[in-house]
Design a protein around this motif. Sequence first.
Motif, PDB file in Angstrom:
ATOM      1  N   SER A  17      31.012  -0.904  28.874  1.00  0.00           N
ATOM      2  CA  SER A  17      30.802  -2.241  29.428  1.00  0.00           C
ATOM      3  C   SER A  17      29.522  -2.283  30.249  1.00  0.00           C
ATOM      4  O   SER A  17      28.785  -3.263  30.215  1.00  0.00           O
ATOM      5  CB  SER A  17      31.971  -2.657  30.311  1.00  0.00           C
TER       6      SER A  17
ATOM      7  N   ARG B 151      26.564  -2.493  27.977  1.00  0.00           N
ATOM      8  CA  ARG B 151      26.511  -3.836  27.385  1.00  0.00           C
ATOM      9  C   ARG B 151      25.926  -4.822  28.395  1.00  0.00           C
ATOM     10  O   ARG B 151      25.090  -5.658  28.054  1.00  0.00           O
ATOM     11  CB  ARG B 151      27.914  -4.254  26.934  1.00  0.00           C
TER      12      ARG B 151
ATOM     13  N   ASP C 111      22.534  -6.950  27.961  1.00  0.00           N
ATOM     14  CA  ASP C 111      22.562  -8.414  27.977  1.00  0.00           C
ATOM     15  C   ASP C 111      21.616  -8.982  29.031  1.00  0.00           C
ATOM     16  O   ASP C 111      20.913  -9.961  28.789  1.00  0.00           O
ATOM     17  CB  ASP C 111      23.982  -8.923  28.196  1.00  0.00           C
TER      18      ASP C 111
ATOM     19  N   PRO D 280      32.538  -7.255  28.595  1.00  0.00           N
ATOM     20  CA  PRO D 280      32.559  -8.554  27.949  1.00  0.00           C
ATOM     21  C   PRO D 280      33.945  -9.029  27.511  1.00  0.00           C
ATOM     22  O   PRO D 280      34.051 -10.039  26.833  1.00  0.00           O
ATOM     23  CB  PRO D 280      31.666  -8.342  26.734  1.00  0.00           C
TER      24      PRO D 280
ATOM     25  N   TRP E 232      36.617 -17.638  24.957  1.00  0.00           N
ATOM     26  CA  TRP E 232      35.649 -16.560  25.135  1.00  0.00           C
ATOM     27  C   TRP E 232      35.883 -15.453  24.116  1.00  0.00           C
ATOM     28  O   TRP E 232      37.020 -15.104  23.808  1.00  0.00           O
ATOM     29  CB  TRP E 232      35.720 -15.985  26.546  1.00  0.00           C
ATOM     30  N   SER E 233      34.807 -14.901  23.597  1.00  0.00           N
ATOM     31  CA  SER E 233      34.880 -13.794  22.649  1.00  0.00           C
ATOM     32  C   SER E 233      33.918 -12.702  23.100  1.00  0.00           C
ATOM     33  O   SER E 233      32.862 -12.994  23.677  1.00  0.00           O
ATOM     34  CB  SER E 233      34.463 -14.292  21.254  1.00  0.00           C
ATOM     35  N   THR E 234      34.263 -11.465  22.819  1.00  0.00           N
ATOM     36  CA  THR E 234      33.378 -10.351  23.193  1.00  0.00           C
ATOM     37  C   THR E 234      32.061 -10.397  22.420  1.00  0.00           C
ATOM     38  O   THR E 234      31.113  -9.724  22.803  1.00  0.00           O
ATOM     39  CB  THR E 234      34.057  -8.992  22.946  1.00  0.00           C
ATOM     40  N   THR E 235      32.001 -11.194  21.369  1.00  0.00           N
ATOM     41  CA  THR E 235      30.738 -11.318  20.627  1.00  0.00           C
ATOM     42  C   THR E 235      29.737 -12.213  21.362  1.00  0.00           C
ATOM     43  O   THR E 235      28.556 -12.187  21.057  1.00  0.00           O
ATOM     44  CB  THR E 235      30.965 -11.890  19.209  1.00  0.00           C
ATOM     45  N   TYR E 236      30.213 -13.009  22.327  1.00  0.00           N
ATOM     46  CA  TYR E 236      29.309 -13.840  23.114  1.00  0.00           C
ATOM     47  C   TYR E 236      28.597 -12.978  24.139  1.00  0.00           C
ATOM     48  O   TYR E 236      29.136 -11.977  24.628  1.00  0.00           O
ATOM     49  CB  TYR E 236      30.064 -14.954  23.835  1.00  0.00           C
ATOM     50  N   ASP E 237      27.376 -13.403  24.483  1.00  0.00           N
ATOM     51  CA  ASP E 237      26.636 -12.692  25.520  1.00  0.00           C
ATOM     52  C   ASP E 237      25.922 -13.702  26.412  1.00  0.00           C
ATOM     53  O   ASP E 237      26.102 -14.913  26.279  1.00  0.00           O
ATOM     54  CB  ASP E 237      25.667 -11.677  24.911  1.00  0.00           C
TER      55      ASP E 237
ATOM     56  N   ASN F 201      23.928 -16.427  24.663  1.00  0.00           N
ATOM     57  CA  ASN F 201      24.743 -17.543  24.178  1.00  0.00           C
ATOM     58  C   ASN F 201      24.972 -18.560  25.300  1.00  0.00           C
ATOM     59  O   ASN F 201      24.909 -19.767  25.068  1.00  0.00           O
ATOM     60  CB  ASN F 201      26.108 -17.069  23.681  1.00  0.00           C
TER      61      ASN F 201
END
Length: 188
Positions: A13, A16, A20, A68, A101-106, A109
């Motif tokens: 995390s 990540r 980001d 995320p 919310w999705s972990t694919t968002y950053d 986004n």
Amino acid sequence: MAKVVVNTTSPMSGRRLVRDVNRLIASGYQTTVDDDMASFDVRFEGPMGTAYEGGVWTVNVAMPQEYPLKPPRLRFLTKIWHPNIESTTGLVCMNVFKEAWSTTYDLMNIFDTFLPQLLRNPNPLDPLNHEAAAILKRSEQEFKENVTMYKRMYAQPLVIVSKCSEELEKRSSDLSLSDLVSDDDDDD
């Protein structure tokens, strides 16, 4: 260089989050980050074609330790007139931060898509600012006038003096009084 300790529950995390934040900065967003990356401020410009265009707001991003997996919490530090942004705290109400919310968002986004969409499409049916919602329901024109007033009062970009202006200022301050008085002035 001091090692940055990232405020997350796992090393993955942390990597990540660093990635980001670095992408956000590399994309041109002016960002002020605290030492552990638990909170940072981002300069956000109003989207083109909206009443918010030309305004600049500071948005605080509070990162949960579970990012995320969990979304950040956004708060406008600069006052803004919007039905889905609480008028005193600046907290943002968006479905994506509550349920979708999705972990694919950053962070990209959030600042390139989610916030511009929020400002383009205010939702008066799910308000945090009830007064803004009521005005939007009653009169879109009156709503836009309030947005413009708030933008002028609170969200004007800082004026950066160009190098050319600095040179002119320097030259004018170097002039003596005799340089400013013309020969015609001596005739009086």
